[in-house]
Motif scaffolding. Structure first.
Motif, PDB file in Angstrom:
ATOM      1  N   ILE A 168       9.404  41.671 -12.937  1.00 37.33           N
ATOM      2  CA  ILE A 168       8.667  42.608 -13.814  1.00 37.33           C
ATOM      3  C   ILE A 168       8.804  44.036 -13.296  1.00 37.33           C
ATOM      4  O   ILE A 168       9.051  44.980 -14.062  1.00 37.33           O
ATOM      5  CB  ILE A 168       7.177  42.193 -13.909  1.00 37.33           C
ATOM      6  CG1 ILE A 168       7.045  40.873 -14.693  1.00 37.33           C
ATOM      7  CG2 ILE A 168       6.354  43.273 -14.584  1.00 37.33           C
ATOM      8  CD1 ILE A 168       5.687  40.208 -14.569  1.00 37.33           C
ATOM      9  N   SER A 169       8.669  44.214 -11.948  1.00 32.79           N
ATOM     10  CA  SER A 169       8.809  45.551 -11.342  1.00 32.79           C
ATOM     11  C   SER A 169      10.214  46.097 -11.578  1.00 32.79           C
ATOM     12  O   SER A 169      10.385  47.282 -11.902  1.00 32.79           O
ATOM     13  CB  SER A 169       8.542  45.483  -9.841  1.00 32.79           C
ATOM     14  OG  SER A 169       7.237  45.073  -9.588  1.00 32.79           O
ATOM     15  N   SER A 170      11.206  45.205 -11.388  1.00 36.79           N
ATOM     16  CA  SER A 170      12.595  45.620 -11.613  1.00 36.79           C
ATOM     17  C   SER A 170      12.826  46.028 -13.066  1.00 36.79           C
ATOM     18  O   SER A 170      13.491  47.023 -13.350  1.00 36.79           O
ATOM     19  CB  SER A 170      13.524  44.468 -11.247  1.00 36.79           C
ATOM     20  OG  SER A 170      14.856  44.774 -11.579  1.00 36.79           O
ATOM     21  N   GLU A 180       7.248  39.622 -19.059  1.00 37.85           N
ATOM     22  CA  GLU A 180       6.043  38.782 -19.002  1.00 37.85           C
ATOM     23  C   GLU A 180       4.794  39.610 -18.709  1.00 37.85           C
ATOM     24  O   GLU A 180       4.881  40.761 -18.271  1.00 37.85           O
ATOM     25  CB  GLU A 180       6.212  37.707 -17.916  1.00 37.85           C
ATOM     26  CG  GLU A 180       7.314  36.699 -18.241  1.00 37.85           C
ATOM     27  CD  GLU A 180       7.275  35.516 -17.299  1.00 37.85           C
ATOM     28  OE1 GLU A 180       6.161  35.102 -16.942  1.00 37.85           O
ATOM     29  OE2 GLU A 180       8.359  35.035 -16.933  1.00 37.85           O
ATOM     30  N   ASP A 181       3.570  38.934 -18.871  1.00 39.22           N
ATOM     31  CA  ASP A 181       2.270  39.597 -18.644  1.00 39.22           C
ATOM     32  C   ASP A 181       2.029  39.696 -17.138  1.00 39.22           C
ATOM     33  O   ASP A 181       1.803  38.704 -16.454  1.00 39.22           O
ATOM     34  CB  ASP A 181       1.150  38.789 -19.327  1.00 39.22           C
ATOM     35  CG  ASP A 181      -0.172  39.529 -19.295  1.00 39.22           C
ATOM     36  OD1 ASP A 181      -0.271  40.512 -18.530  1.00 39.22           O
ATOM     37  OD2 ASP A 181      -1.085  39.114 -20.021  1.00 39.22           O
ATOM     38  N   LYS A 182       2.038  40.896 -16.597  1.00 40.77           N
ATOM     39  CA  LYS A 182       1.908  41.127 -15.164  1.00 40.77           C
ATOM     40  C   LYS A 182       0.522  40.725 -14.640  1.00 40.77           C
ATOM     41  O   LYS A 182       0.390  40.121 -13.572  1.00 40.77           O
ATOM     42  CB  LYS A 182       2.208  42.603 -14.864  1.00 40.77           C
ATOM     43  CG  LYS A 182       2.282  42.918 -13.384  1.00 40.77           C
ATOM     44  CD  LYS A 182       2.666  44.386 -13.201  1.00 40.77           C
ATOM     45  CE  LYS A 182       2.785  44.714 -11.728  1.00 40.77           C
ATOM     46  NZ  LYS A 182       3.138  46.144 -11.507  1.00 40.77           N
ATOM     47  N   GLU A 199       6.145  31.840  -4.258  1.00 42.93           N
ATOM     48  CA  GLU A 199       7.455  32.537  -4.308  1.00 42.93           C
ATOM     49  C   GLU A 199       7.900  32.780  -5.745  1.00 42.93           C
ATOM     50  O   GLU A 199       8.449  33.846  -6.073  1.00 42.93           O
ATOM     51  CB  GLU A 199       8.509  31.703  -3.570  1.00 42.93           C
ATOM     52  CG  GLU A 199       8.362  31.758  -2.068  1.00 42.93           C
ATOM     53  CD  GLU A 199       9.318  30.823  -1.356  1.00 42.93           C
ATOM     54  OE1 GLU A 199      10.098  30.122  -2.056  1.00 42.93           O
ATOM     55  OE2 GLU A 199       9.316  30.790  -0.112  1.00 42.93           O
ATOM     56  N   ASN A 200       7.660  31.784  -6.618  1.00 40.64           N
ATOM     57  CA  ASN A 200       8.014  31.960  -8.042  1.00 40.64           C
ATOM     58  C   ASN A 200       7.233  33.102  -8.662  1.00 40.64           C
ATOM     59  O   ASN A 200       7.773  33.917  -9.410  1.00 40.64           O
ATOM     60  CB  ASN A 200       7.756  30.672  -8.814  1.00 40.64           C
ATOM     61  CG  ASN A 200       8.823  29.614  -8.535  1.00 40.64           C
ATOM     62  OD1 ASN A 200       9.944  29.960  -8.153  1.00 40.64           O
ATOM     63  ND2 ASN A 200       8.486  28.342  -8.712  1.00 40.64           N
ATOM     64  N   TYR A 201       5.876  33.112  -8.347  1.00 40.53           N
ATOM     65  CA  TYR A 201       5.041  34.202  -8.874  1.00 40.53           C
ATOM     66  C   TYR A 201       5.518  35.559  -8.348  1.00 40.53           C
ATOM     67  O   TYR A 201       5.567  36.552  -9.089  1.00 40.53           O
ATOM     68  CB  TYR A 201       3.567  33.977  -8.518  1.00 40.53           C
ATOM     69  CG  TYR A 201       2.932  32.794  -9.244  1.00 40.53           C
ATOM     70  CD1 TYR A 201       3.220  32.554 -10.589  1.00 40.53           C
ATOM     71  CD2 TYR A 201       2.044  31.923  -8.586  1.00 40.53           C
ATOM     72  CE1 TYR A 201       2.646  31.476 -11.257  1.00 40.53           C
ATOM     73  CE2 TYR A 201       1.477  30.849  -9.246  1.00 40.53           C
ATOM     74  CZ  TYR A 201       1.786  30.613 -10.574  1.00 40.53           C
ATOM     75  OH  TYR A 201       1.220  29.558 -11.240  1.00 40.53           O
TER      76      TYR A 201
END
Length: 921
Positions: A755-757, A199-201, A746-748
């Motif tokens: 995304i980091s993972s 997704e778009d970070k 929390e979802n964000y």
């Protein structure tokens, strides 16, 4: 490795033979059919695990005809310097049996073949190395070099231990490359899939900031409402606490009233029990004397009953002793009867024993006479069978020799037919013409050189004149006309060049004719080689015919010896002698001496047994008499009278107990209550004190309840609760919004973590992808290198072997050619003999050349591929002419000088002088 001794029993044609070997060169010398090759075959079979000469492995092929088993016993000094003994037995149907021991007596009962491989010092490919290097079999040791390329490659790859590289290339290295290719493909797919699903970070970070701001506003509003809610909650809680405390006090007052009622009832019960205990105490005091008398009588009764039981046991023992005495007396009577019967039987058996001993003595004399006759027949049969076997062997040798002579005659006729075709006079004439032609070519070559020199000189002179220098005086000649000089030299050069071209053309034509000279030289060489070969065959034919006459003479001699042996005998041949021997053996068996001896032995044993039984029965009678005396002493008197007195006394005491029983019961009934009187009085006093305490506590609780009722009298609890509910609903609404906001945050955060993972995973996958690509490239490189390594190693080894083998070949043959052993893709271990002007493949060499080349190479390979320093040569002079045999014998010592031991088997005397030991068969 050094073989010291070989012993054969019933092996092939050998009944019993022992051959001792020494260090260095051992020569087994003998005519064909003497069993020379059988000795080598025994060594090969038991020590090097080879099959028999027909390619079989069954024990039957190693056993002499008519025998059930054979033995091969070998003493040898192994590669470790220690001496060992190897015994091998072959059977008709069972597997062979091997025993390997060292001279210290230690036996190797497991993995004998693996131990032999270690002791023999062959590095790799045990059977292949032995079959193709260590032993050179008769008419076979050149076959390895003449085999098809594919077969040669398979054999020598095993010997050189290079097949491992091909196996590595085709197996696990290929698997590794394929595995890395598959893993690279999988990683590439994973990277593309990861990129598509990310997704778009930046967008997620903006959503997170907005939601955190909303959460902060809600939390501030929540704080204010919580303060009001806390105040209301405390007021309601205080009211409810007071109300609960009041209810508790009322309940406690009721509990105290219940306890007061309970203690009043308990006090009444304790007072009643105390009165009853006082009455019981008075009864106990009255009945105490009767109770004590009752207890005393009961104790006396107990002692009397125990005494009565003892007397009854004594009565039982007396009865038992009397019964035992009766049994022993009866047993003695029976034993005396047995002794009488045994003595009667002993007398009868002794008489039978004496008669049987006389009969056995007579039969033994008869057996002795029959054994002497049987021994005489056995010796005669052994001699006769040996002579008949020798005759049979000679007849087979005659047949074989006749066949060999026929083969030699056919070969001689074919060679003579071929010899007649070649016209040596015409060949000599042609070669003479070629010599004249060579002289002409040589003269023309000299003329060519002269013309070339002259042309070179003219060109140089022309240049000098062009530069105004006189070619003769080496001075300036300005007045010389350039054109005249140039024309002169040009015409001269042109003329000489034409003459030179003509000479070259003639040289070319004559050289083309000279190319045919080699063909006629080969024909001439072939003529003389064929002539020599015919001479050798004629000599061999004469030798074989002489050998045949010798064999025929031997057969006649054997017939005479057989006739002489059976002369004045009551049989005509070995078959009739065997029948007579069987008749004697049947007669011996019919004597049944063993059975009669066994009967005598059994009879003697029975007599000894009966004597032992008599003595044993007599001893038992004595023992029984002693035991009767012991039992008689143990029987006690007056036991029955004592029992009756005890019973009367017990009855009297039981009557007294009946009289005292009522008083005893009254005492037992009241003693417990009487003893509990003091405790009951203490309980009554304690109950009274507890009642006073409970009434004081009840009054205190009533005062506290009045104070609490006054405290909550003016509080409007319903209005407080209604207000609290409204505040609570407002708080619930804020909490729901905060929960929703927190859930979004929390979802964000989870999306950002994901995304980091994914980014981290992408980095790791990229690193892994580069590593895998690197591994794939290296694996391909290693696989290709390994694929070429086997051939590279074999080439290096072949080069060294070729150099040493060439030296050995030169010594054997006296020729200057060198051996070239190639392992290029097209050759596959092909052997060539290379001279100055020719290179001949092994298959195209003559028979003698092939033998010489094979011996030279195999002698070198023995040093390369084994630590055994041991070699066997079986008929190495086959197909060699007289001159080459002498050369081979002269230099064989040099070829084998690096070995501890070598064994040469031959029927040729050529090697006598070089051998350290000669074994003649």
């Amino acid at each position: 490795m050094i073989i010291k001794k070989v012993q054969l029993e019933n092996y092939r044609s050998h009944s019993n033979i022992t051959v001792d070997f020494t260090k260095g060169i051992n020569l087994i010398l003998g005519k064909n059919g003497r069993g020379k090759t059988s000795i080598l075959e025994a060594i090969s079979t038991v020590m090097f695990n080879t099959k028999d000469r027909n390619g079989k492995e069954t024990g039957r092929s190693y056993i002499k005809y008519g025998e059930k088993k054979s033995l091969v016993d070998i003493n040898f000094i192994a590669n470790d310097g220690r001496e060992y003994n190897l015994k091998t037995e072959f059977f008709q149907k069972k597997p062979k049996k091997q025993i390997l021991k060292d001279m210290a007596g230690f036996e190797y009962d497991e993995n004998i073949q693996e131990k032999l491989e270690e002791l023999c010092g062959i590095k790799k490919g045990f059977e292949e190395t032995y079959e193709n290097i260590v032993i050179a079999k008769q008419n076979e040791f050149i076959n390895i070099f003449k085999a098809k390329p594919k077969d040669r490659e398979e054999i020598f790859n095993k010997i050189f231990n290079t097949q491992i590289y091909k196996e590595m290339y085709d197996s696990f290295l290929k698997e590794a490359v394929d595995k890395y290719k598959e893993e690279v493909k999988d990683l590439s797919y994973q990277l593309n899939s990861l990129k598509d699903n990310m997704e778009d970070k930046e967008q997620v970070l903006n959503f997170l900031k907005d939601e955190e701001k909303e959460k902060k506003n809600l939390q501030e509003n929540q704080g204010k409402i919580l303060s009001v809610e806390k105040t209301l909650s405390n007021e309601i809680k205080d009211y409810e606490t007071t109300e609960i405390e009041l209810d508790t006090l009322i309940k406690n007052i009721k509990d105290e009233e219940i306890k007061i009622k309970k203690y009043i009832g308990l006090l009444k019960e304790n007072i009643i029990e105390a009165r009853q205990a006082k009455k019981s105490k008075i009864i106990v005091e009255k009945t105490e004397k009767s109770y004590l008398e009752y207890m005393e009588i009961e104790n006396k009764l107990k002692d009397l009953r125990e005494n009565l039981n003892n007397l009854l046991e004594e009565q039982k023992l007396n009865t038992l002793y009397k019964n035992s005495i009766e049994k022993l007396e009866l047993n003695n009577k029976t034993l005396k009867v047995d002794i009488s019967n045994l003595e009667e039987n002993l007398s009868k058996n002794s008489e039978i024993k004496d008669n049987l001993e006389k009969e056995i003595l007579e039969l033994e004399n008869k057996e002795k006479n029959l054994n002497l006759k049987l021994k005489e027949y056995t010796n005669l049969l052994d001699k006769l069978v040996k002579l008949e076997d020798l005759k049979k062997e000679k007849v087979e040798g005659k047949l074989k020799k006749t066949t060999e002579i026929d083969i030699l005659q056919k070969d001689l006729f074919s060679k003579k037919d071929l010899f007649k075709i070649i016209n040596i006079g015409e060949i000599e004439k042609k070669l003479s013409n070629f010599q004249e032609l060579e002289k002409e070519v040589k003269f023309l070559e000299e003329q060519k050189i002269i013309f070339e020199t002259e042309i070179k000189t003219l060109k140089k002179s022309s240049k000098e004149l062009t530069d105004k220098v006189c070619p003769f005086l080496n001075e300036n000649c300005e007045n010389l006309k350039d054109k005249e000089a140039g024309d002169y030299f040009s015409s001269k050069i042109s003329l000489k060049t034409e003459e030179l071209e003509k000479v070259k053309e003639v040289i070319k034509e004559k050289s083309q004719i000279l190319l045919e000279k080699e063909v006629f030289e080969d024909k001439k060489k072939q003529y003389f080689e064929l002539k020599k070969l015919i001479e050798n065959i004629e000599i061999s034919l004469k030798n074989e015919e002489l050998n045949l006459k010798e064999i025929e003479l031997d057969i006649k001699t054997l017939d005479m010896n057989i006739q002489k042996l059976i002369e004045n005998q009551d049989f005509k041949d070995s078959l009739m002698l065997r029948e007579k021997k069987k008749e004697l053996e049947v007669e011996l068996r019919n004597l049944n001496l063993d059975e009669k001896r066994e009967n005598l032995k059994n009879l003697v044993e029975n007599l000894d047994l009966e004597k032992t039984k008599i003595l044993k029965n007599q001893d038992l009678i004595k023992e029984n008499i002693i035991q009767i005396g012991v039992y008689s002493k143990k029987i006690k008197m007056d036991t029955d009278t004592n029992i009756e007195n005890s019973k009367i006394e017990i009855k009297n005491f039981e009557n007294k107990l009946d009289i005292l029983k009522n008083s005893y019961n009254e005492y037992m009934k009241n003693i417990i209550f009487a003893e509990d009187l003091e405790n009951l009085l203490i309980k009554v006093e304690k109950n009274i004190k507890e009642l006073y305490s409970l009434r004081a506590n009840k009054n205190l609780l009533k005062e506290k309840s009045l104070i609490l009722k006054e405290k909550i009298k003016n509080i409007k609890i319903d209005e407080l609760k209604e207000k609290y509910i409204m505040i609570k609903e407002e708080l619930n609404d804020i909490n729901k919004k905060l929960g929703s906001s927190q859930e979004k945050i929390e979802n964000y955060n989870k999306i950002l973590e994901k995304i980091s993972s994914q980014e981290e995973k992408q980095k790791k996958l990229l690193i892994e992808f580069k590593k895998l690509e690197n591994k794939l490239n290296k694996a391909n490189l290693i696989r290709n290198e390994v694929g070429q390594m086997g051939r590279a190693i074999s080439k290096y080894m072949l080069s060294g072997i070729s150099n040493i083998a060439s030296v050995n070949f030169n010594k054997i043959t006296g020729r200057t050619e060198r051996i070239e052993w190639s392992n290029e893709e097209k050759d596959k271990y092909a052997v060539y003999l290379v001279g100055q002007e020719r290179k001949i493949a092994f298959e195209q060499l003559s028979g003698g050349e092939q033998v010489s080349v094979a011996i030279a190479i195999r002698g070198t390979m023995t040093e390369y591929f084994t630590n055994s320093k041991f070699m066997i040569l079986d008929e190495p002079t086959n197909n060699l002419d007289t001159e080459r045999k002498k050369l081979l014998a002269e230099y064989m010592g040099e070829i084998l000088n690096n070995l501890d031991q070598s064994i040469i088997v031959t029927h040729d005397d050529t090697f006598r002088e070089m051998a350290e030991k000669i074994i003649e068969l």
